[in-house]
Design a protein around this motif. Sequence first.
Motif, mmCIF file in Angstrom:
data_model
loop_
_atom_site.group_PDB
_atom_site.id
_atom_site.type_symbol
_atom_site.label_atom_id
_atom_site.label_comp_id
_atom_site.label_asym_id
_atom_site.label_seq_id
_atom_site.Cartn_x
_atom_site.Cartn_y
_atom_site.Cartn_z
ATOM 1 N N ALA A 1 -7.149 -1.339 -3.010
ATOM 2 C CA ALA A 1 -8.543 -1.519 -1.907
ATOM 3 C C ALA A 1 -9.765 -2.090 -1.505
ATOM 4 N N VAL B 1 -7.962 6.961 -0.551
ATOM 5 C CA VAL B 1 -8.104 6.129 -0.201
ATOM 6 C C VAL B 1 -7.673 5.132 -0.102
ATOM 7 N N LEU C 1 -4.691 2.188 4.353
ATOM 8 C CA LEU C 1 -4.300 1.388 4.194
ATOM 9 C C LEU C 1 -2.410 1.088 4.605
ATOM 10 N N ALA D 1 -13.176 3.606 -2.264
ATOM 11 C CA ALA D 1 -12.611 3.248 -3.372
ATOM 12 C C ALA D 1 -13.735 3.179 -4.834
ATOM 13 N N TRP E 1 0.870 -1.145 0.086
ATOM 14 C CA TRP E 1 0.382 0.375 -0.583
ATOM 15 C C TRP E 1 0.791 0.955 -0.260
ATOM 16 N N CYS F 1 -9.458 0.677 4.828
ATOM 17 C CA CYS F 1 -10.268 1.657 4.152
ATOM 18 C C CYS F 1 -11.781 1.622 4.048
#
Length: 264
Positions: free
Chosen positions: A177, A130, A134, A145, A101, A140
């Motif tokens: 995500a 978004v 993470l 997302a 991430w 998230c």
Amino acid sequence: MLAFHNDPAIKAKYLTRVEAHAAADEIIHGTYWERGKGCAVGCTVHSSLHANYETELGIPRMLAKLEDRLFEGMTNGTAKIFPARFLSAITPGADLSRVGWLFLHWLLTSELASRDDPRVAKEIKACADVLVPLTKGEPCDRNAADLARRAARTKASEVWTAAADAAYAADAAAYAAYAAADAGYAADAGATAAAAADAYATAAAYATAAAYATAAAYATAAADAGYAAYAGAARRQSYERMAEKLLQLMADAPLQGYFMRAAA
């Protein structure tokens, strides 16, 4: 899940394996694992199963997917040593759960060609936003997302070349995500992370090659050998920059196991 299942002997085993494959010139592009030869993944786990990185090495599947994609985009010489560099960068007992991430967030906010293009900048930023929870190990917002990735994909269909591929990269990152927020789709996160890297490389190729051909001459220049060589070099260089960033993030991952206890 801790890297190498918190066991330095596991790291030594697999690092020795990939180094032996490299020495025997058995690390190749385009084949997972066949007759003792294969790609980065194949020569590491002796199969095509990215999920085996989790069971055998304690490395998230997302990172296996990223290693696979970056390896395939490199020149032969750089690719040959990448599997050993990948494993060497990781400390046994490290928590790698946030690395993928952090990589995607860096890609969208610092590296992505055309990320500031006014035609796509808003959509790319929404996709980057978004990812922030993470990167901190927090869940998230799945709905956010989904909305961000859909907006990025729509925008990508409205623009062209580097801006479009930048938007597609953002779309893929946001979908990763989205997938991670649902256990039923979690396995898709790694694949879409790799797709984001691939779209970024294409965007970088287009953006760099713009110095060779103007937008008005694009259709003609696309068939030109000089344009193709210029874009190809830019694409390879983007994979190598991504690889260096991924190695750095893995090396910096926080320790939770063996080496933390040893230091104490």
